[in-house]
Design a protein around this motif. Structure first.
Motif, PDB file in Angstrom:
ATOM      1  N   ASN A 326      43.514  41.314  35.862  1.00 16.01           N
ATOM      2  CA  ASN A 326      43.176  41.636  37.262  1.00 16.01           C
ATOM      3  C   ASN A 326      42.854  43.122  37.419  1.00 16.01           C
ATOM      4  O   ASN A 326      41.938  43.498  38.161  1.00 16.01           O
ATOM      5  CB  ASN A 326      44.344  41.282  38.189  1.00 16.01           C
ATOM      6  N   VAL A 327      43.620  43.969  36.729  1.00 17.85           N
ATOM      7  CA  VAL A 327      43.347  45.412  36.821  1.00 17.85           C
ATOM      8  C   VAL A 327      41.970  45.689  36.223  1.00 17.85           C
ATOM      9  O   VAL A 327      41.154  46.424  36.798  1.00 17.85           O
ATOM     10  CB  VAL A 327      44.448  46.233  36.087  1.00 17.85           C
ATOM     11  N   GLN A 328      41.698  45.077  35.084  1.00 19.47           N
ATOM     12  CA  GLN A 328      40.399  45.300  34.433  1.00 19.47           C
ATOM     13  C   GLN A 328      39.239  44.867  35.348  1.00 19.47           C
ATOM     14  O   GLN A 328      38.226  45.563  35.457  1.00 19.47           O
ATOM     15  CB  GLN A 328      40.343  44.523  33.109  1.00 19.47           C
ATOM     16  N   THR A 329      39.411  43.736  36.010  1.00 18.83           N
ATOM     17  CA  THR A 329      38.345  43.234  36.889  1.00 18.83           C
ATOM     18  C   THR A 329      38.068  44.211  38.035  1.00 18.83           C
ATOM     19  O   THR A 329      36.902  44.545  38.322  1.00 18.83           O
ATOM     20  CB  THR A 329      38.735  41.850  37.470  1.00 18.83           C
ATOM     21  N   GLN A 330      39.117  44.694  38.675  1.00 24.07           N
ATOM     22  CA  GLN A 330      38.892  45.606  39.809  1.00 24.07           C
ATOM     23  C   GLN A 330      38.354  46.950  39.345  1.00 24.07           C
ATOM     24  O   GLN A 330      37.558  47.586  40.040  1.00 24.07           O
ATOM     25  CB  GLN A 330      40.173  45.779  40.642  1.00 24.07           C
ATOM     26  N   PHE A 331      38.795  47.365  38.161  1.00 23.92           N
ATOM     27  CA  PHE A 331      38.266  48.617  37.600  1.00 23.92           C
ATOM     28  C   PHE A 331      36.767  48.442  37.329  1.00 23.92           C
ATOM     29  O   PHE A 331      35.954  49.319  37.658  1.00 23.92           O
ATOM     30  CB  PHE A 331      39.035  48.955  36.317  1.00 23.92           C
ATOM     31  N   ALA A 332      36.402  47.293  36.754  1.00 21.36           N
ATOM     32  CA  ALA A 332      34.986  47.032  36.446  1.00 21.36           C
ATOM     33  C   ALA A 332      34.158  47.051  37.731  1.00 21.36           C
ATOM     34  O   ALA A 332      33.066  47.626  37.786  1.00 21.36           O
ATOM     35  CB  ALA A 332      34.851  45.679  35.743  1.00 21.36           C
ATOM     36  N   LYS A 333      34.668  46.443  38.780  1.00 23.21           N
ATOM     37  CA  LYS A 333      33.923  46.410  40.048  1.00 23.21           C
ATOM     38  C   LYS A 333      33.760  47.832  40.600  1.00 23.21           C
ATOM     39  O   LYS A 333      32.679  48.204  41.075  1.00 23.21           O
ATOM     40  CB  LYS A 333      34.650  45.529  41.067  1.00 23.21           C
ATOM     41  N   ALA A 334      34.852  48.603  40.530  1.00 22.98           N
ATOM     42  CA  ALA A 334      34.778  49.974  41.058  1.00 22.98           C
ATOM     43  C   ALA A 334      33.765  50.805  40.265  1.00 22.98           C
ATOM     44  O   ALA A 334      33.127  51.711  40.816  1.00 22.98           O
ATOM     45  CB  ALA A 334      36.161  50.618  41.034  1.00 22.98           C
ATOM     46  N   LEU A 335      33.612  50.484  38.990  1.00 26.60           N
ATOM     47  CA  LEU A 335      32.636  51.223  38.172  1.00 26.60           C
ATOM     48  C   LEU A 335      31.193  50.971  38.625  1.00 26.60           C
ATOM     49  O   LEU A 335      30.287  51.709  38.263  1.00 26.60           O
ATOM     50  CB  LEU A 335      32.780  50.818  36.692  1.00 26.60           C
ATOM     51  N   LEU A 336      31.003  49.921  39.412  1.00 28.93           N
ATOM     52  CA  LEU A 336      29.641  49.611  39.886  1.00 28.93           C
ATOM     53  C   LEU A 336      29.288  50.348  41.178  1.00 28.93           C
ATOM     54  O   LEU A 336      28.175  50.216  41.690  1.00 28.93           O
ATOM     55  CB  LEU A 336      29.492  48.102  40.106  1.00 28.93           C
ATOM     56  N   ILE A 337      30.236  51.105  41.701  1.00 26.23           N
ATOM     57  CA  ILE A 337      29.935  51.863  42.929  1.00 26.23           C
ATOM     58  C   ILE A 337      28.931  52.968  42.586  1.00 26.23           C
ATOM     59  O   ILE A 337      29.118  53.711  41.621  1.00 26.23           O
ATOM     60  CB  ILE A 337      31.217  52.503  43.522  1.00 26.23           C
ATOM     61  N   ASN A 338      27.906  53.045  43.367  1.00 26.93           N
ATOM     62  CA  ASN A 338      26.938  54.130  43.200  1.00 26.93           C
ATOM     63  C   ASN A 338      27.384  55.266  44.143  1.00 26.93           C
ATOM     64  O   ASN A 338      27.144  55.220  45.353  1.00 26.93           O
ATOM     65  CB  ASN A 338      25.529  53.623  43.560  1.00 26.93           C
ATOM     66  N   HIS A 339      28.048  56.246  43.558  1.00 27.21           N
ATOM     67  CA  HIS A 339      28.654  57.313  44.383  1.00 27.21           C
ATOM     68  C   HIS A 339      27.608  58.151  45.114  1.00 27.21           C
ATOM     69  O   HIS A 339      27.847  58.629  46.209  1.00 27.21           O
ATOM     70  CB  HIS A 339      29.562  58.198  43.527  1.00 27.21           C
ATOM     71  N   ALA A 361      29.797  46.852  45.770  1.00 30.53           N
ATOM     72  CA  ALA A 361      30.232  46.840  44.357  1.00 30.53           C
ATOM     73  C   ALA A 361      31.344  45.816  44.142  1.00 30.53           C
ATOM     74  O   ALA A 361      31.394  45.134  43.122  1.00 30.53           O
ATOM     75  CB  ALA A 361      30.717  48.229  43.955  1.00 30.53           C
ATOM     76  N   PHE A 362      32.203  45.692  45.139  1.00 29.95           N
ATOM     77  CA  PHE A 362      33.330  44.749  45.053  1.00 29.95           C
ATOM     78  C   PHE A 362      32.836  43.304  45.008  1.00 29.95           C
ATOM     79  O   PHE A 362      33.492  42.420  44.465  1.00 29.95           O
ATOM     80  CB  PHE A 362      34.233  44.970  46.270  1.00 29.95           C
ATOM     81  N   GLU A 363      31.664  43.085  45.607  1.00 26.55           N
ATOM     82  CA  GLU A 363      31.208  41.707  45.753  1.00 26.55           C
ATOM     83  C   GLU A 363      30.469  41.164  44.522  1.00 26.55           C
ATOM     84  O   GLU A 363      30.174  39.978  44.452  1.00 26.55           O
ATOM     85  CB  GLU A 363      30.350  41.589  47.029  1.00 26.55           C
TER      86      GLU A 363
END
Ligand code: PSV
Ligand code: MN
Length: 406
Positions: A326-339, A361-363
């Motif tokens: 679960n931590v890995q999944t949320q980390f992966a999603k956060a990595l998709l945020i275009n800052h 990114a979360f979606e």
């Protein structure tokens, strides 16, 4: 999941301006420490349910933890709690960990399970009890030297149940006194992580009740003292990601104890109740990762990600697998945020645009990305399935019931 699914995912992300090489490198570098006590029997104050196959000693706890790491590649270290994991020879425990491709992680002193500590440990009005508690902290520094651990995580159950029961300011001084003695015993490469919790087991006041108190103490002690954020240790509604951003900006975020909560310190599987909160915590961390201040960037590099959970009704090893995944999944999603996109929207006061750039990114479904990473690392695409299909869960039943508590 096919190569085609990854190709589609990659195309979509590249179009959004996401650097996938960077995303993949960061995902492969993610390390989450699991706690030895998460493999033992645990419960509530009403009942500890005993399970068949629970490890009987710290060596077997490490063997179970090794399953989590070998199937996910995510959990190469294990935190220990003293005296729950007390052994005669810590060198032997360390070698056992190494033989399993693991390391011993944070050492956690236990100052809450001795009758002497009923009215406080390092904050007890009795100097003899304070001495005993401080000696235990020093013992844990020595253990950390033997296990090769960098971090010593401190949590104190100290507090009072009624107004007048204890002198709050004197107790504050005693806390600082004990921690100063411990701080002076640290080797230069060690860190002291100070954890806080708003209440429980004390119900009127807790000596280290929130991040501000922990931060203030860390500041007084020196640069090797940092704050540990246990996600279950806040009053309802607290904005944890704000606390994370604040501590990062102050370069004092030592690490996390991840878990989920609905009501209080529920210690449920991280990401099971509020995955968006976990995602937003990573958003703050990743945004600090490219800060212009080198100190902030260094802090990001040194955050200790740890699980701190109590699996009361669920099977321990699958529960821990679910947690790190679960931590890995949320980390992966956060990595998709275009800052850049978020910052540009914020700069033009486009409130909805900025919120959209974060949430989008979360979606995304990151399954193709995670499968592709696991394939590259020679790991099972679905670690949970691989564990359930293996014989390990059955083999350990031979340990019988009545294993270690915590
Ligand atoms: C206390 O609630 C805590 O979060 C601390 O980290 C302890 O060390 C751990 O749980 C186990 O009791
Ligand atoms: Mn904790």
């Amino acid at each position: 999941m096919s190569d085609r699914a990854y190709a589609l995912f990659a195309e979509q992300q590249q179009q959004r301006g996401v650097n996938l090489d960077e995303v993949r490198a960061k995902l492969k570098a993610l390390k989450i420490e699991t706690p030895s006590w998460g493999y033992g029997d645990s419960g509530t104050r009403f009942k500890v349910f005993q399970k068949e196959g629970v490890p009987r000693n710290p060596f077997e706890k490490l063997e179970d933890a090794a399953q989590v790491h070998s199937l996910t590649g995510l959990a190469p270290s294990v935190a220990i709690h003293i005296p729950w994991d007390k052994v005669d020879d810590y060198g032997k425990l360390r070698s056992h960990a190494e033989s399993l491709n693991l390391k011993i992680g944070a050492v956690n002193p236990n100052l809450f399970q001795d009758d002497d500590y009923m009215l406080g440990s390092v904050t007890n009005a009795d100097p003899a009890v304070r001495r005993r508690a401080t000696d235990h902290l020093l013992e844990c520094v020595d253990i950390a030297k033997e296990t090769g651990s960098r971090d010593i995580s401190l949590w104190f159950a100290d507090g009072t149940n009624y107004p007048g029961q204890g002198h709050i300011r004197k107790r504050k001084g005693w806390m600082q006194e004990a921690l100063t003695e411990m701080y002076n015993a640290l080797t230069p490469d060690m860190r002291m992580l100070i954890e806080y919790k708003c209440f429980e087991p004390a119900f009127y006041h807790t000596d280290l009740a929130d991040w501000g108190m922990a931060y203030n103490l860390a500041q007084k002690l020196g640069p090797q003292a940092e704050v540990l954020v246990d996600t279950g240790h806040h009053l309802p509604g607290a904005n944890i990601e704000h606390i994370v951003a604040y501590l990062l900006d102050e370069k004092r975020l030592g690490g996390f104890h991840f878990n989920s909560r609905k009501y209080a310190d529920d210690d449920l599987i991280v990401g099971s109740v509020n995955p968006y909160e976990l995602f937003l915590i990573f958003y703050q961390i990743l945004s600090a990762g490219s800060d212009s201040d080198e100190g902030v960037r260094n802090n990001v590099e040194n955050i200790a990600y740890m699980i701190d959970q109590s699996h009361n009704i669920e099977r321990k090893i699958p529960a821990m697998l679910r947690s790190v995944l679960n931590v890995q999944t949320q980390f992966a999603k956060a990595l998709l945020i275009n800052h850049e996109e978020v910052d540009a929207a914020a700069a033009r006061n486009d409130v909805l645009g900025a919120e959209d750039a974060v949430r989008r990114a979360f979606e995304f479904d990151v399954t193709p990305l995670l499968h592709s990473i696991r394939e590259e690392q020679g790991l099972p695409l679905d670690p949970m399935k691989a564990y359930l299909e293996s014989s390990y869960g059955n083999d350990i039943l031979a340990r019988g019931k009545g294993g270690a508590s915590w």
